[in-house]
Scaffold this motif. Sequence first.
Motif, short mmCIF file in Angstrom:
data_model
loop_
_atom_site.label_atom_id
_atom_site.label_comp_id
_atom_site.label_asym_id
_atom_site.label_seq_id
_atom_site.Cartn_x
_atom_site.Cartn_y
_atom_site.Cartn_z
N PRO A 10 0.71 -1.29 -0.02
CA PRO A 10 0.05 0.09 -0.11
C PRO A 10 0.78 1.23 0.04
N VAL A 11 1.73 1.40 0.73
CA VAL A 11 2.61 2.54 0.79
C VAL A 11 3.60 2.94 -0.31
N ALA A 12 4.15 1.59 -0.88
CA ALA A 12 4.80 1.58 -2.25
C ALA A 12 3.93 2.13 -3.54
N VAL A 13 2.38 1.69 -3.38
CA VAL A 13 1.57 2.08 -4.42
C VAL A 13 1.44 3.80 -4.14
N MET A 14 1.36 4.30 -3.06
CA MET A 14 1.27 5.71 -3.06
C MET A 14 2.49 6.39 -3.39
N VAL A 15 3.78 5.97 -2.96
CA VAL A 15 5.01 6.58 -3.50
C VAL A 15 4.97 6.47 -4.99
N THR A 16 4.80 5.33 -5.61
CA THR A 16 5.12 5.32 -7.03
C THR A 16 3.96 6.08 -7.69
#
Length: 417
Positions: free
Chosen positions: A311-317
Amino acid sequence: MNLDNGCSASGARKSLSVDDARRIILDALSPVSGWERVAIRSALGRILSEDVIAPCNVPAHDNSAMDGYAVRAEDLSADTESTLQVVGTAFAGRGFSGIVGKGQAVRIMTGGVMPMGADTIVVQEVARPEGDQVIVPGGVRRGQNVRRAGEDLAAGAVALPRGKRMGPAELGLVASLGIAEVSVMRRLRVAFFSTGDELASIGRPLAPGEVYDSNRYTLHGALTRLGCDLLDMGVIPDRPEALEAAFREAASASDVVLTTGGVSVGEADFIRELMGRLGEVSFWKIDIKPGRPMAFGRIGNTWMFGLPGNPVAVMVTYYQFVMDALLKIAGLDPLPERPLVPVACTTPIRKLSGRREYLRGRIFAENGVWKVRSASAQGSGILRSMSEANCFIVLDEGRGDVTPGDIVDVQLFDGLI
Ligand code: AMP
Ligand code: MG
């Protein structure tokens, strides 16, 4: 189209820097065509598809910038007081219809149209009324406190350029020209789905090993804010036939397809094989944390971004690669600056060199000085710390560990307008 930059879709995955990945993506994209006319209020957040030309001067007439007296500079002395006869009043919206003659003045309010004959405003703070006269000090400059017709915008000039996104200032600016409607780019259609056998949709209890699908909700929020039309296609299991059907449907119905999950090494293999048949997509390993794996390419005329699953990788990318890409496809030109602000960091951070890290941070004031601390929980699945954060701490590839007091760059989540 060269999306690979040395990272072959089939061969070994060389890694890409964040800047290179952004550049390859943005260079490949071009804006959609298609526009519509909308009323000013409905234009908020939309992108202009043509220049807005000023049909009239703004302001329309020379007028006063202050409350005071409209006078003729030639009647005033350079260094001693002058006494003038007050012959009338000009309010905003209700002017003085006469002509200001020799030795005369007109009482005027801010926004009042300059009376004929007058060329200068003496502010009321320095003027001394006495009966039907006013005494003006020496040293008044010719033309002072006068707003000239067309000084904000001249008739025929480009008031707002094509490619501009309409915010509150732009809504007001268009209204100040007396224009009721503008031409804006059509909304982007974005289809998205989550992939993963372990994902459960909300509304039913979790079986062992399952997690609720949160990525579609995060993306729903981010894409809605951006003003896209959304096609939420739900959760797709890690099965080639199901994925193929989902990609085909998404690509036929949208300008852009976003997926989450299934692009990490091992998992990506059958998606990659599928993409080889459906379109032209590269699988990248990016020097970024969180969010290393990512896929980018096109299926027919539809752009495709395969984001990681965490989930956080989704937001960062999404924020580092996808958002500006969507804005470019939507017609925004130029793309916004994304400022990095240097502030002192109060917490130690372990950092490996060779990749760029985006840490969740909280910027705060201490004795009037802005500082940042990093969130304690930085796991790429931990959305709570994303919610508690108000900025990313951006640590460049070359950077090593951070000790308290070191200056770091932050990227703020919220802009003012
Ligand atoms: P993947 O990239 O598919 O290997 O997923 C990486 C991690 O993110 C796994 O722990 C997944 O369970 C989790 N994950 C993937 N997709 C989602 C989603 N839509 N919502 C919440 N977690 C997810
Ligand atoms: Mg998965």
